[in-house]
Write a protein that holds these residues in place. Structure first.
Motif, PDB file in Angstrom:
ATOM      1  N   LEU A 103      30.133  60.714  75.617  1.00  0.00           N
ATOM      2  CA  LEU A 103      31.379  60.251  76.228  1.00  0.00           C
ATOM      3  C   LEU A 103      31.564  58.738  76.126  1.00  0.00           C
ATOM      4  O   LEU A 103      32.705  58.262  76.162  1.00  0.00           O
ATOM      5  N   THR A 104      30.474  57.983  75.975  1.00  0.00           N
ATOM      6  CA  THR A 104      30.637  56.535  75.829  1.00  0.00           C
ATOM      7  C   THR A 104      31.435  56.177  74.583  1.00  0.00           C
ATOM      8  O   THR A 104      31.948  55.064  74.470  1.00  0.00           O
ATOM      9  N   GLY A 105      31.568  57.119  73.656  1.00  0.00           N
ATOM     10  CA  GLY A 105      32.411  56.877  72.493  1.00  0.00           C
ATOM     11  C   GLY A 105      33.882  56.701  72.833  1.00  0.00           C
ATOM     12  O   GLY A 105      34.664  56.237  71.996  1.00  0.00           O
ATOM     13  N   ARG A 106      34.286  57.052  74.060  1.00  0.00           N
ATOM     14  CA  ARG A 106      35.682  56.886  74.481  1.00  0.00           C
ATOM     15  C   ARG A 106      35.918  55.602  75.272  1.00  0.00           C
ATOM     16  O   ARG A 106      37.050  55.317  75.657  1.00  0.00           O
ATOM     17  N   LEU A 107      34.879  54.823  75.515  1.00  0.00           N
ATOM     18  CA  LEU A 107      35.037  53.643  76.369  1.00  0.00           C
ATOM     19  C   LEU A 107      36.063  52.657  75.817  1.00  0.00           C
ATOM     20  O   LEU A 107      36.770  52.002  76.579  1.00  0.00           O
ATOM     21  N   ALA A 115      36.291  52.569  82.721  1.00  0.00           N
ATOM     22  CA  ALA A 115      35.044  52.514  81.955  1.00  0.00           C
ATOM     23  C   ALA A 115      33.868  52.193  82.867  1.00  0.00           C
ATOM     24  O   ALA A 115      32.791  52.800  82.755  1.00  0.00           O
ATOM     25  N   TRP A 116      34.061  51.252  83.794  1.00  0.00           N
ATOM     26  CA  TRP A 116      32.981  50.872  84.720  1.00  0.00           C
ATOM     27  C   TRP A 116      32.594  52.048  85.610  1.00  0.00           C
ATOM     28  O   TRP A 116      31.421  52.286  85.885  1.00  0.00           O
ATOM     29  N   ARG A 117      33.597  52.824  86.010  1.00  0.00           N
ATOM     30  CA  ARG A 117      33.343  53.991  86.875  1.00  0.00           C
ATOM     31  C   ARG A 117      32.911  55.218  86.074  1.00  0.00           C
ATOM     32  O   ARG A 117      32.532  56.224  86.657  1.00  0.00           O
ATOM     33  N   ARG A 118      33.015  55.115  84.724  1.00  0.00           N
ATOM     34  CA  ARG A 118      32.763  56.259  83.840  1.00  0.00           C
ATOM     35  C   ARG A 118      33.620  57.452  84.261  1.00  0.00           C
ATOM     36  O   ARG A 118      33.149  58.589  84.372  1.00  0.00           O
ATOM     37  N   LYS A 119      34.896  57.166  84.464  1.00  0.00           N
ATOM     38  CA  LYS A 119      35.863  58.180  84.885  1.00  0.00           C
ATOM     39  C   LYS A 119      36.556  58.711  83.645  1.00  0.00           C
ATOM     40  O   LYS A 119      37.577  58.181  83.191  1.00  0.00           O
ATOM     41  N   PHE A 120      36.003  59.767  83.075  1.00  0.00           N
ATOM     42  CA  PHE A 120      36.523  60.294  81.819  1.00  0.00           C
ATOM     43  C   PHE A 120      37.556  61.384  82.074  1.00  0.00           C
ATOM     44  O   PHE A 120      37.463  62.140  83.042  1.00  0.00           O
ATOM     45  N   LYS A 121      38.522  61.481  81.175  1.00  0.00           N
ATOM     46  CA  LYS A 121      39.552  62.501  81.283  1.00  0.00           C
ATOM     47  C   LYS A 121      38.965  63.879  80.994  1.00  0.00           C
ATOM     48  O   LYS A 121      38.023  64.005  80.191  1.00  0.00           O
ATOM     49  N   PRO A 122      39.519  64.923  81.618  1.00  0.00           N
ATOM     50  CA  PRO A 122      39.017  66.288  81.355  1.00  0.00           C
ATOM     51  C   PRO A 122      39.047  66.643  79.874  1.00  0.00           C
ATOM     52  O   PRO A 122      38.127  67.302  79.377  1.00  0.00           O
ATOM     53  N   GLU A 123      40.105  66.202  79.166  1.00  0.00           N
ATOM     54  CA  GLU A 123      40.178  66.538  77.746  1.00  0.00           C
ATOM     55  C   GLU A 123      39.079  65.832  76.943  1.00  0.00           C
ATOM     56  O   GLU A 123      38.624  66.335  75.914  1.00  0.00           O
ATOM     57  N   ASP A 124      38.655  64.640  77.405  1.00  0.00           N
ATOM     58  CA  ASP A 124      37.551  63.957  76.733  1.00  0.00           C
ATOM     59  C   ASP A 124      36.240  64.701  76.962  1.00  0.00           C
ATOM     60  O   ASP A 124      35.406  64.812  76.045  1.00  0.00           O
ATOM     61  N   GLU A 130      32.685  70.078  72.608  1.00  0.00           N
ATOM     62  CA  GLU A 130      32.967  70.596  71.268  1.00  0.00           C
ATOM     63  C   GLU A 130      32.104  69.890  70.217  1.00  0.00           C
ATOM     64  O   GLU A 130      31.570  70.532  69.298  1.00  0.00           O
ATOM     65  N   LEU A 131      31.987  68.579  70.351  1.00  0.00           N
ATOM     66  CA  LEU A 131      31.202  67.814  69.380  1.00  0.00           C
ATOM     67  C   LEU A 131      29.710  68.106  69.510  1.00  0.00           C
ATOM     68  O   LEU A 131      28.996  68.144  68.502  1.00  0.00           O
ATOM     69  N   LEU A 132      29.240  68.318  70.718  1.00  0.00           N
ATOM     70  CA  LEU A 132      27.834  68.694  70.893  1.00  0.00           C
ATOM     71  C   LEU A 132      27.560  70.047  70.242  1.00  0.00           C
ATOM     72  O   LEU A 132      26.484  70.258  69.666  1.00  0.00           O
ATOM     73  N   ASP A 133      28.517  70.944  70.307  1.00  0.00           N
ATOM     74  CA  ASP A 133      28.374  72.225  69.613  1.00  0.00           C
ATOM     75  C   ASP A 133      28.354  72.004  68.102  1.00  0.00           C
ATOM     76  O   ASP A 133      27.556  72.612  67.386  1.00  0.00           O
ATOM     77  N   PHE A 134      29.206  71.098  67.616  1.00  0.00           N
ATOM     78  CA  PHE A 134      29.273  70.796  66.184  1.00  0.00           C
ATOM     79  C   PHE A 134      27.937  70.255  65.669  1.00  0.00           C
ATOM     80  O   PHE A 134      27.496  70.617  64.565  1.00  0.00           O
ATOM     81  N   VAL A 135      27.267  69.401  66.445  1.00  0.00           N
ATOM     82  CA  VAL A 135      26.000  68.823  65.991  1.00  0.00           C
ATOM     83  C   VAL A 135      24.794  69.664  66.412  1.00  0.00           C
ATOM     84  O   VAL A 135      23.638  69.284  66.185  1.00  0.00           O
ATOM     85  N   GLY A 136      25.043  70.829  67.037  1.00  0.00           N
ATOM     86  CA  GLY A 136      23.967  71.740  67.378  1.00  0.00           C
ATOM     87  C   GLY A 136      23.193  71.405  68.636  1.00  0.00           C
ATOM     88  O   GLY A 136      22.021  71.775  68.765  1.00  0.00           O
ATOM     89  N   LEU A 137      23.851  70.727  69.583  1.00  0.00           N
ATOM     90  CA  LEU A 137      23.152  70.303  70.805  1.00  0.00           C
ATOM     91  C   LEU A 137      23.857  70.768  72.079  1.00  0.00           C
ATOM     92  O   LEU A 137      23.680  70.171  73.143  1.00  0.00           O
ATOM     93  N   MET A 163      33.439  60.821  68.817  1.00  0.00           N
ATOM     94  CA  MET A 163      34.267  60.740  70.022  1.00  0.00           C
ATOM     95  C   MET A 163      35.294  59.612  69.929  1.00  0.00           C
ATOM     96  O   MET A 163      36.316  59.627  70.607  1.00  0.00           O
ATOM     97  N   GLN A 164      35.036  58.653  69.081  1.00  0.00           N
ATOM     98  CA  GLN A 164      35.986  57.554  68.894  1.00  0.00           C
ATOM     99  C   GLN A 164      37.195  57.970  68.070  1.00  0.00           C
ATOM    100  O   GLN A 164      38.132  57.177  67.943  1.00  0.00           O
ATOM    101  N   ALA A 165      37.171  59.173  67.496  1.00  0.00           N
ATOM    102  CA  ALA A 165      38.192  59.604  66.536  1.00  0.00           C
ATOM    103  C   ALA A 165      38.320  58.564  65.429  1.00  0.00           C
ATOM    104  O   ALA A 165      39.394  58.023  65.174  1.00  0.00           O
ATOM    105  N   PRO A 166      37.207  58.274  64.744  1.00  0.00           N
ATOM    106  CA  PRO A 166      37.215  57.170  63.769  1.00  0.00           C
ATOM    107  C   PRO A 166      37.974  57.502  62.499  1.00  0.00           C
ATOM    108  O   PRO A 166      38.043  58.661  62.085  1.00  0.00           O
ATOM    109  N   ARG A 167      38.520  56.477  61.895  1.00  0.00           N
ATOM    110  CA  ARG A 167      39.154  56.609  60.583  1.00  0.00           C
ATOM    111  C   ARG A 167      38.152  56.319  59.468  1.00  0.00           C
ATOM    112  O   ARG A 167      38.417  56.601  58.305  1.00  0.00           O
TER     113      ARG A 167
END
Length: 251
Positions: A103-107, A115-124, A130-137, A163-167
């Motif tokens: 999740l820190t990839g969304r900071l 970010a300081w509170r680590r208050k992430f959105k439900p969709e994040d 989903e990504l942990l499933d993709f990498v097998g973890l 998680m950053q949705a990188p280009r």
């Protein structure tokens, strides 16, 4: 338009000892672009210039119609969050869970307060699973990062970068601390995301055979300069002698 274009890039940590010399590279295609070369030739420095972990001495790095080498402040932060980075030593927060590390990839997309509170959105949070499933973890989401093996940690690092949705994705020696079997697994994972998800992926790598196996393009560096840029099938022993020096190691 290129996904990334490097023009006349130079860098020196000490003024009289340049590390990068007039680097010119255009990245137009998805897939893995492997950067090979001996230690100290500037491979890691090149990646760190691209994501502005260090300030280049001169030259330009065009990404999203902006010159990363020149932008500052908010504009730089907005560009950097679109450049995923996978580190040689993983750079995980050991005391946090696997899920929290991903999740820190969304900071970079959050306000300083959230970010300081680590208050992430439900969709994040859903995306992180989903990504942990993709990498097998997916079964390791709630474990602390310091309980994982090296290969598992690198998978977390890849999920965090995604998680950053990188280009574009940069991977600095992602297999150097791993055994041969795990190295292959990590390169398979990087190739899948690079091709199936269409993300240009620059990988610094010492293992020439792994580079040949997984890259669609290889860039050879020696003495801080690009001395080969082309298809893996085109790189010869003579090229490798130029890149690494000598020939006894080829036997």
């Amino acid at each position: 338009m290129s996904a990334l274009e490097i023009r006349g890039l130079n860098h020196a940590y000490v003024a009289s000892k340049p590390i990068l010399h007039d680097i010119n590279i255009a990245i137009n295609e998805p897939g893995i672009i492997a950067i090979i070369g001996p230690s100290g030739t500037g491979k890691s420095t090149l990646l760190r210039c691209i994501n502005r972990l260090i300030q280049p001495s001169s030259g330009s790095i065009i990404f999203q119609e902006a010159d990363i080498a020149c932008v500052q402040g908010r504009s730089l932060r907005e560009l950097r969050r679109q450049i995923g980075m996978v580190f040689q030593e993983y750079n995980l927060v050991e005391r946090l869970s696997v899920l929290e590390n991903v999740l820190t990839g969304r900071l970079g997309y959050m306000s300083a307060w959230s970010a300081w509170r680590r208050k992430f959105k439900p969709e994040d949070i859903d995306r992180a699973f989903e990504l942990l499933d993709f990498v097998g973890l997916s079964d390791f989401a709630m474990q602390r990062a310091d309980s994982l093996s090296g290969g598992q940690r690198q998978r977390v690092g890849i999920a965090r970068a995604l998680m950053q949705a990188p280009r574009i994705l940069l991977a600095d020696e992602p297999t150097s601390s791993l055994d041969p079997k795990t190295s292959v697994e990590i390169m398979e994972l990087l190739k899948t995301l690079a091709t199936d998800r269409g993300i240009p992926t620059l990988v610094n790598i010492h293992d020439v055979n792994l580079a040949r196996r997984y890259a669609q393009r290889m860039i050879g560096m020696s003495g801080g300069k690009v001395v080969y840029d082309g298809a893996p099938s085109g790189i010869t022993d003579d090229h490798l002698k130029t890149i690494y020096g000598g020939e006894s190691w080829l036997q």
